[in-house]
Scaffold this motif. Sequence first.
Motif, mmCIF file in Angstrom:
data_model
loop_
_atom_site.group_PDB
_atom_site.id
_atom_site.type_symbol
_atom_site.label_atom_id
_atom_site.label_comp_id
_atom_site.label_asym_id
_atom_site.label_seq_id
_atom_site.Cartn_x
_atom_site.Cartn_y
_atom_site.Cartn_z
ATOM 1 N N THR A 31 0.830 -1.206 0.000
ATOM 2 C CA THR A 31 0.000 0.000 0.000
ATOM 3 C C THR A 31 0.863 1.253 0.000
ATOM 4 O O THR A 31 0.600 2.215 -0.723
ATOM 5 C CB THR A 31 -0.937 0.005 1.213
ATOM 6 N N CYS A 32 1.916 1.254 0.825
ATOM 7 C CA CYS A 32 2.807 2.414 0.889
ATOM 8 C C CYS A 32 3.476 2.654 -0.459
ATOM 9 O O CYS A 32 3.611 3.803 -0.902
ATOM 10 C CB CYS A 32 3.860 2.213 1.971
ATOM 11 N N ALA A 33 3.890 1.584 -1.130
ATOM 12 C CA ALA A 33 4.536 1.728 -2.436
ATOM 13 C C ALA A 33 3.581 2.338 -3.452
ATOM 14 O O ALA A 33 3.979 3.182 -4.270
ATOM 15 C CB ALA A 33 5.033 0.369 -2.922
ATOM 16 N N ILE A 34 2.324 1.936 -3.403
ATOM 17 C CA ILE A 34 1.319 2.486 -4.324
ATOM 18 C C ILE A 34 1.151 3.987 -4.093
ATOM 19 O O ILE A 34 1.126 4.790 -5.024
ATOM 20 C CB ILE A 34 -0.019 1.746 -4.158
ATOM 21 N N VAL A 35 1.021 4.377 -2.819
ATOM 22 C CA VAL A 35 0.837 5.796 -2.484
ATOM 23 C C VAL A 35 2.057 6.612 -2.879
ATOM 24 O O VAL A 35 1.945 7.692 -3.483
ATOM 25 C CB VAL A 35 0.542 5.955 -0.981
ATOM 26 N N LEU A 36 3.258 6.113 -2.571
ATOM 27 C CA LEU A 36 4.489 6.850 -2.875
ATOM 28 C C LEU A 36 4.698 6.980 -4.387
ATOM 29 O O LEU A 36 5.097 8.035 -4.873
ATOM 30 C CB LEU A 36 5.685 6.146 -2.246
ATOM 31 N N ARG A 42 2.426 6.996 -6.720
ATOM 32 C CA ARG A 42 1.455 7.962 -7.235
ATOM 33 C C ARG A 42 1.894 9.399 -6.931
ATOM 34 O O ARG A 42 1.767 10.296 -7.778
ATOM 35 C CB ARG A 42 0.086 7.677 -6.618
ATOM 36 N N LEU A 43 2.438 9.614 -5.727
ATOM 37 C CA LEU A 43 2.855 10.968 -5.352
ATOM 38 C C LEU A 43 4.073 11.407 -6.159
ATOM 39 O O LEU A 43 4.125 12.554 -6.633
ATOM 40 C CB LEU A 43 3.158 11.018 -3.857
ATOM 41 N N PRO A 68 5.592 0.694 -15.795
ATOM 42 C CA PRO A 68 5.806 -0.716 -15.442
ATOM 43 C C PRO A 68 5.728 -0.971 -13.942
ATOM 44 O O PRO A 68 5.222 -2.019 -13.511
ATOM 45 C CB PRO A 68 7.213 -1.009 -15.976
ATOM 46 N N VAL A 69 6.194 -0.024 -13.146
ATOM 47 C CA VAL A 69 6.126 -0.173 -11.687
ATOM 48 C C VAL A 69 4.677 -0.150 -11.223
ATOM 49 O O VAL A 69 4.238 -1.011 -10.446
ATOM 50 C CB VAL A 69 6.936 0.953 -11.002
ATOM 51 N N GLN A 70 3.910 0.816 -11.711
ATOM 52 C CA GLN A 70 2.511 0.913 -11.294
ATOM 53 C C GLN A 70 1.693 -0.282 -11.783
ATOM 54 O O GLN A 70 0.819 -0.769 -11.065
ATOM 55 C CB GLN A 70 1.904 2.226 -11.780
ATOM 56 N N ASP A 71 1.995 -0.780 -12.967
ATOM 57 C CA ASP A 71 1.290 -1.967 -13.467
ATOM 58 C C ASP A 71 1.556 -3.170 -12.575
ATOM 59 O O ASP A 71 0.637 -3.949 -12.266
ATOM 60 C CB ASP A 71 1.722 -2.284 -14.902
ATOM 61 N N GLU A 72 2.804 -3.339 -12.156
ATOM 62 C CA GLU A 72 3.136 -4.470 -11.293
ATOM 63 C C GLU A 72 2.511 -4.317 -9.909
ATOM 64 O O GLU A 72 2.025 -5.285 -9.318
ATOM 65 C CB GLU A 72 4.659 -4.599 -11.171
ATOM 66 N N LEU A 73 2.497 -3.101 -9.387
ATOM 67 C CA LEU A 73 1.852 -2.862 -8.091
ATOM 68 C C LEU A 73 0.359 -3.146 -8.172
ATOM 69 O O LEU A 73 -0.212 -3.754 -7.256
ATOM 70 C CB LEU A 73 2.087 -1.411 -7.646
ATOM 71 N N ASP A 74 -0.284 -2.720 -9.268
ATOM 72 C CA ASP A 74 -1.715 -2.999 -9.455
ATOM 73 C C ASP A 74 -1.964 -4.501 -9.504
ATOM 74 O O ASP A 74 -2.939 -5.004 -8.933
ATOM 75 C CB ASP A 74 -2.220 -2.350 -10.744
ATOM 76 N N ARG A 75 -1.107 -5.216 -10.222
ATOM 77 C CA ARG A 75 -1.276 -6.673 -10.335
ATOM 78 C C ARG A 75 -1.165 -7.343 -8.968
ATOM 79 O O ARG A 75 -1.954 -8.219 -8.617
ATOM 80 C CB ARG A 75 -0.219 -7.246 -11.282
#
Length: 280
Positions: free
Chosen positions: A42-47, A49-50, A125-132
């Motif tokens: 969750t923290c990685a997703i928020v960071l 995005r920011l 690519p990072v956000q796609d992997e985090l979403d997956r």
Amino acid sequence: MIDDDLFEELGVTGFGSPKLKLRTEVLRDLRAGPLANDDDLTCAIVLTRLVRSELEAFGTGGGEQLVDAELEVLQRTLRAVLQRVGIDLSLPWRNFTGFKSYWLQNDGYGSYQVRRNLIADILDPVQDELDRREESQFRAVLADAVSPHVGTGWPRVDEEVTELKRRFRSASTPQDYRDVGNRCVAVLEALSRTAYDAGRHLREGETEPPVDKTKLRLGRYVEDSLAGKDNEEVRAVANKVIELAHRVKHSTAPTRRDAGISADAVILLANILRRVDQEF
């Protein structure tokens, strides 16, 4: 973690918008290891995005909230958290100044779109992997509907279900589990807003019930959408799920099992009510 956890409000600007300061102490703690009651994913997703929003703002007309030193700390923290979840990130700049130099070297002079593309090439690519991974975790901890569709197709409802799943995943204390109950109620109220239509469901002489009267509104939705006595069972299911969600919300010491059962029930109710809306 949510975006607000990363900023401290220091009053308002001359334009009336909040004046924010990055909470570098939170980033320092997060860089050292996972935060209590928050998971690294969750923290990685928020960071991520920011970081992206700050870079895009700087590269496309301004409006960024951070300065060079703060962006550098934010990016270092993001790399550390991503490394803990097994994702590598290499950024060819350290701060805003470095990002400007990078876009000038890569045909970004005078073109906002090129700058956005440069960011996307690295962060997509990072956000796609985090979403997956997030979707995989959602499926592992809470119920899925029998339908092959990812969501109900009701945007407000699906947004609240996603937040419910995210909150349950990071919950670890009775207070967290009580907040899962709050998220369950938020899903029910989104269903209430979406499914109930006063033009179809309000009887002559009645006053439209408020959104939080979910039993009344969802009960009427079921009653009007299904013919025959079978609607009584479906309406009874809805009532029990609503009661369960409120019980967890108001419990003084809910457990993970309590919160999980309530969340599963609410998610399945959302899918049941969506199916009620279908003709066959």
